[in-house]
Design an enzyme around this catalytic site. Structure first.
Site, PDB file in Angstrom:
ATOM      1  N   LYS A 111       0.857  -1.199   0.000  1.00 42.33           N
ATOM      2  CA  LYS A 111       0.000   0.000   0.000  1.00 42.33           C
ATOM      3  C   LYS A 111       0.881   1.232   0.000  1.00 42.33           C
ATOM      4  O   LYS A 111       2.065   1.179   0.368  1.00 42.33           O
ATOM      5  CB  LYS A 111      -0.929   0.029   1.221  1.00 42.33           C
ATOM      6  CG  LYS A 111      -0.240  -0.009   2.608  1.00 42.33           C
ATOM      7  CD  LYS A 111       0.294   1.297   3.137  1.00 42.33           C
ATOM      8  CE  LYS A 111       0.914   1.152   4.533  1.00 42.33           C
ATOM      9  NZ  LYS A 111       1.791   2.236   4.913  1.00 42.33           N
ATOM     10  N   MET A 147      11.247  -4.538   3.647  1.00 52.54           N
ATOM     11  CA  MET A 147      10.748  -4.489   5.028  1.00 52.54           C
ATOM     12  C   MET A 147      11.063  -3.147   5.659  1.00 52.54           C
ATOM     13  O   MET A 147      12.108  -2.571   5.413  1.00 52.54           O
ATOM     14  CB  MET A 147      11.379  -5.618   5.837  1.00 52.54           C
ATOM     15  CG  MET A 147      10.888  -6.941   5.318  1.00 52.54           C
ATOM     16  SD  MET A 147      11.181  -8.380   6.329  1.00 52.54           S
ATOM     17  CE  MET A 147      11.950  -7.858   7.772  1.00 52.54           C
ATOM     18  N   GLY A 151       9.608  -0.426   5.076  1.00 55.72           N
ATOM     19  CA  GLY A 151       9.606   0.578   4.018  1.00 55.72           C
ATOM     20  C   GLY A 151       8.376   1.463   4.009  1.00 55.72           C
ATOM     21  O   GLY A 151       8.254   2.342   3.164  1.00 55.72           O
ATOM     22  N   ILE A 211       5.453   0.422   3.194  1.00 53.51           N
ATOM     23  CA  ILE A 211       4.489  -0.032   2.192  1.00 53.51           C
ATOM     24  C   ILE A 211       3.699  -1.250   2.704  1.00 53.51           C
ATOM     25  O   ILE A 211       2.956  -1.875   1.958  1.00 53.51           O
ATOM     26  CB  ILE A 211       5.123  -0.289   0.809  1.00 53.51           C
ATOM     27  CG1 ILE A 211       6.227  -1.341   0.872  1.00 53.51           C
ATOM     28  CG2 ILE A 211       5.678   0.999   0.221  1.00 53.51           C
ATOM     29  CD1 ILE A 211       6.730  -1.756  -0.518  1.00 53.51           C
ATOM     30  N   GLY A 260       4.266  -4.378   4.024  1.00 55.44           N
ATOM     31  CA  GLY A 260       4.429  -5.800   3.685  1.00 55.44           C
ATOM     32  C   GLY A 260       4.027  -6.756   4.798  1.00 55.44           C
ATOM     33  O   GLY A 260       3.305  -7.728   4.547  1.00 55.44           O
ATOM     34  N   GLY A 261       4.476  -6.500   5.993  1.00 54.45           N
ATOM     35  CA  GLY A 261       4.166  -7.393   7.127  1.00 54.45           C
ATOM     36  C   GLY A 261       2.664  -7.412   7.402  1.00 54.45           C
ATOM     37  O   GLY A 261       2.068  -8.474   7.601  1.00 54.45           O
ATOM     38  N   ASP A 300      -2.360  -1.270  10.498  1.00 50.91           N
ATOM     39  CA  ASP A 300      -2.560  -1.274   9.052  1.00 50.91           C
ATOM     40  C   ASP A 300      -3.238  -2.532   8.518  1.00 50.91           C
ATOM     41  O   ASP A 300      -3.553  -2.598   7.335  1.00 50.91           O
ATOM     42  CB  ASP A 300      -1.197  -1.195   8.344  1.00 50.91           C
ATOM     43  CG  ASP A 300      -0.695   0.226   8.241  1.00 50.91           C
ATOM     44  OD1 ASP A 300      -1.442   1.143   8.601  1.00 50.91           O
ATOM     45  OD2 ASP A 300       0.441   0.400   7.770  1.00 50.91           O
TER      46      ASP A 300
HETATM   47  C1  SUD Z   1       1.598   5.052  10.515  1.00 54.45           C
HETATM   48  C2  SUD Z   1       1.548   3.882   9.569  1.00 54.45           C
HETATM   49  C3  SUD Z   1       0.732   4.323   8.351  1.00 54.45           C
HETATM   50  O1  SUD Z   1       0.393   3.364   7.471  1.00 54.45           O
HETATM   51  O2  SUD Z   1       2.893   3.582   9.229  1.00 54.45           O
HETATM   52  P1  SUD Z   1       3.680   2.424   8.427  1.00 54.45           P
HETATM   53  O3  SUD Z   1       3.977   1.302   9.383  1.00 54.45           O
HETATM   54  O4  SUD Z   1       2.823   1.983   7.310  1.00 54.45           O
HETATM   55  O5  SUD Z   1       4.964   3.037   7.975  1.00 54.45           O
HETATM   56  C4  SUD Z   1       0.852   2.708  10.257  1.00 54.45           C
HETATM   57  O6  SUD Z   1      -0.461   3.039  10.661  1.00 54.45           O
HETATM   58  C5  SUD Z   1       1.581   2.094  11.418  1.00 54.45           C
HETATM   59  O7  SUD Z   1       1.025   0.818  11.519  1.00 54.45           O
HETATM   60  P2  SUD Z   1       1.836  -0.445  12.051  1.00 54.45           P
HETATM   61  O8  SUD Z   1       3.169  -0.511  11.393  1.00 54.45           O
HETATM   62  O9  SUD Z   1       0.909  -1.610  11.930  1.00 54.45           O
HETATM   63  O10 SUD Z   1       2.082   0.007  13.508  1.00 54.45           O
HETATM   64  P3  SUD Z   1       1.916  -0.795  14.858  1.00 54.45           P
HETATM   65  O11 SUD Z   1       2.700  -2.053  14.779  1.00 54.45           O
HETATM   66  O12 SUD Z   1       0.468  -0.855  15.201  1.00 54.45           O
HETATM   67  O13 SUD Z   1       2.671   0.248  15.867  1.00 54.45           O
HETATM   68  C6  SUD Z   1       4.070   0.402  15.958  1.00 54.45           C
HETATM   69  C7  SUD Z   1       4.365   1.542  16.933  1.00 54.45           C
HETATM   70  O14 SUD Z   1       4.099   2.809  16.296  1.00 54.45           O
HETATM   71  C8  SUD Z   1       3.444   3.715  17.156  1.00 54.45           C
HETATM   72  N1  SUD Z   1       2.151   4.095  16.575  1.00 54.45           N
HETATM   73  C9  SUD Z   1       1.615   3.333  15.584  1.00 54.45           C
HETATM   74  C10 SUD Z   1       0.418   3.715  14.992  1.00 54.45           C
HETATM   75  C11 SUD Z   1      -0.207   4.879  15.456  1.00 54.45           C
HETATM   76  N2  SUD Z   1      -1.367   5.298  14.934  1.00 54.45           N
HETATM   77  N3  SUD Z   1       0.339   5.622  16.444  1.00 54.45           N
HETATM   78  C12 SUD Z   1       1.517   5.241  16.995  1.00 54.45           C
HETATM   79  O15 SUD Z   1       2.001   5.937  17.897  1.00 54.45           O
HETATM   80  C13 SUD Z   1       3.329   3.027  18.491  1.00 54.45           C
HETATM   81  O16 SUD Z   1       4.449   3.407  19.253  1.00 54.45           O
HETATM   82  C14 SUD Z   1       3.463   1.538  18.146  1.00 54.45           C
HETATM   83  O17 SUD Z   1       4.032   0.830  19.182  1.00 54.45           O
HETATM   84  N1  ADP Z   2       5.803 -11.388   7.461  1.00 55.77           N
HETATM   85  C1  ADP Z   2       6.488 -10.289   7.772  1.00 55.77           C
HETATM   86  N2  ADP Z   2       6.954  -9.493   6.796  1.00 55.77           N
HETATM   87  C2  ADP Z   2       7.626  -8.361   7.089  1.00 55.77           C
HETATM   88  N3  ADP Z   2       7.911  -7.932   8.332  1.00 55.77           N
HETATM   89  C3  ADP Z   2       7.486  -8.698   9.353  1.00 55.77           C
HETATM   90  C4  ADP Z   2       6.761  -9.894   9.112  1.00 55.77           C
HETATM   91  N4  ADP Z   2       6.472 -10.409  10.303  1.00 55.77           N
HETATM   92  C5  ADP Z   2       6.990  -9.597  11.232  1.00 55.77           C
HETATM   93  N5  ADP Z   2       7.604  -8.553  10.678  1.00 55.77           N
HETATM   94  C6  ADP Z   2       8.244  -7.427  11.394  1.00 55.77           C
HETATM   95  O1  ADP Z   2       7.557  -6.192  11.062  1.00 55.77           O
HETATM   96  C7  ADP Z   2       8.501  -5.152  10.771  1.00 55.77           C
HETATM   97  C8  ADP Z   2       7.892  -4.100   9.826  1.00 55.77           C
HETATM   98  O2  ADP Z   2       7.478  -4.720   8.677  1.00 55.77           O
HETATM   99  P1  ADP Z   2       6.878  -4.105   7.353  1.00 55.77           P
HETATM  100  O3  ADP Z   2       5.406  -4.297   7.338  1.00 55.77           O
HETATM  101  O4  ADP Z   2       7.600  -4.685   6.209  1.00 55.77           O
HETATM  102  O5  ADP Z   2       7.193  -2.553   7.400  1.00 55.77           O
HETATM  103  P2  ADP Z   2       6.279  -1.275   7.345  1.00 55.77           P
HETATM  104  O6  ADP Z   2       5.259  -1.383   8.464  1.00 55.77           O
HETATM  105  O7  ADP Z   2       7.216  -0.136   7.507  1.00 55.77           O
HETATM  106  O8  ADP Z   2       5.642  -1.278   5.989  1.00 55.77           O
HETATM  107  C9  ADP Z   2       9.690  -5.911  10.208  1.00 55.77           C
HETATM  108  O9  ADP Z   2      10.890  -5.268  10.404  1.00 55.77           O
HETATM  109  C10 ADP Z   2       9.696  -7.218  10.977  1.00 55.77           C
HETATM  110  O10 ADP Z   2      10.440  -7.127  12.168  1.00 55.77           O
END
Ligand code: SUD
Ligand code: ADP
Length: 289
Positions: free
Chosen positions: A17, A101, A103, A105, A107-108, A142
């Protein structure tokens, strides 16, 4: 079990995404940030393959360096679905990792959503979409948008989704070779958390900004440089909390042309933005068979 999936495995994509914009409008008492963001999918994906097992075991045969088996979001999603549905089946799972990873976008998160939907299909647990999205949210903010599979305007921590219909341009996505920690960006004291909430979301297709971008540019020279490079050709923006940066083009040819001018030190890919995710298009095709 081999490292490559058998031919009769169910193969499903886990697409990337983009956050076309990402506004941070506040912070909740638990520290999580309130956002407004526009999600669109890309036709660029990891591939997952699944075979059911009778003994209840969940086995991912393709480990990711630095992520242990039990913390992989694929394994966590499979176990969550098992626990919630009471299903006694297990699964052999293979991941062909294509998405960078850390990034921004997704993936996880997308792998987790594909696992929830793929195993719901294979195990015939038949949970409804709201339940699968709610399970997904337990794995990451996400995951729900990937479960629902429609481009969306998101609020809350990203879980309150309203489907939107956007144009579907081609994106050039550059992948700076750094891992950006989401938690680190959200904890930066300089992060602005007071962008006024917008009401007319339709105004923002193509507009808006990413509040994380100044923080990520400050911390990571690789991202700063990628933005400078891309901005020479097209208005460029950060997705999520980075590291990837992107610009949009009316055609694949125009995106490819710019891609060829980027230095080899900055990996990149071109993919079309889509309102219905690749996963959902494939599941719809399977349902028609
Ligand atoms: C901000 C976004 C936009 O898409 O960034 P990306 O991860 O895609 O870069 C996402 O919502 C991220 O979602 P995700 O990567 O699933 O985050 P989570 O594992 O839920 O949270 C990781 C950490 O980021 C912080 N966090 C995350 C989401 C949020 N709305 N507020 C936060 O403060 C928290 O400290 C949390 O412990
Ligand atoms: N199947 C998976 N693919 C990618 N990352 C994973 C997965 N399972 C756990 N992770 C953890 O989630 C972290 C963030 O992953 P990713 O979704 O690729 O990044 P972002 O949320 O920035 O798009 C990785 O560094 C890794 O430690």
């Amino acid at each position: 079990m081999p490292h490559t999936p058998p031919g009769d495995a169910l193969q499903l994509p886990a697409p990337a995404k983009l956050n076309l914009f990402l506004h941070i409008t506040g912070r909740r008492a638990d520290g999580y940030h309130e956002l407004q963001t526009l999600f669109q999918f890309l036709d660029h994906a990891d591939q997952l393959s699944f075979i059911p097992r009778q003994d209840g075991k969940i086995q991912l045969h393709t480990p990711i360096d630095g992520v242990d088996h039990e913390s992989n979001l694929i394994v966590r999603a499979a176990r969550l679905l098992q626990a919630h549905s009471g299903c006694r089946l297990g699964a052999d799972i293979w991941l062909d990792k294509q998405l960078p990873m850390g990034g921004g976008i997704g993936g996880g998160s997308s792998d987790a959503a594909t696992t929830l939907l793929g195993l719901d299909h294979l195990w015939q647990t038949r949970l409804d979409e709201d339940t699968l999205a709610e399970l997904g949210l337990r794995l990451g903010a996400d995951v729900p948008v990937f479960v629902r599979g429609h481009a969306a305007f998101a609020e809350g921590v990203g879980e309150r989704l309203q489907p939107v219909q956007l144009s579907e341009p081609w994106f050039l996505v550059a992948v700076p070779q750094v891992f950006v920690s989401t938690a680190e960006v959200f904890n930066d004291p300089e992060l602005t958390r007071n962008t006024p909430a917008i009401k007319v979301r339709s105004l923002l297709a193509g507009g808006g900004h990413n509040d994380c971008q100044p923080v990520v540019e400050k911390r990571y020279a690789e991202v700063r440089n990628a933005l400078i490079l891309l901005n020479k050709f097209v208005p460029a923006k950060l997705t999520g909390t980075g590291s990837c940066v992107f610009g949009s083009f009316p055609s694949r040819d125009e995106a490819d042309k710019v891609r060829r001018q980027l230095p080899a030190t900055l990996p990149s890919f071109v993919a079309q933005g889509r309102n219905i995710s690749m996963l959902h298009r494939k599941l719809q095709a399977l349902a028609k068979k």
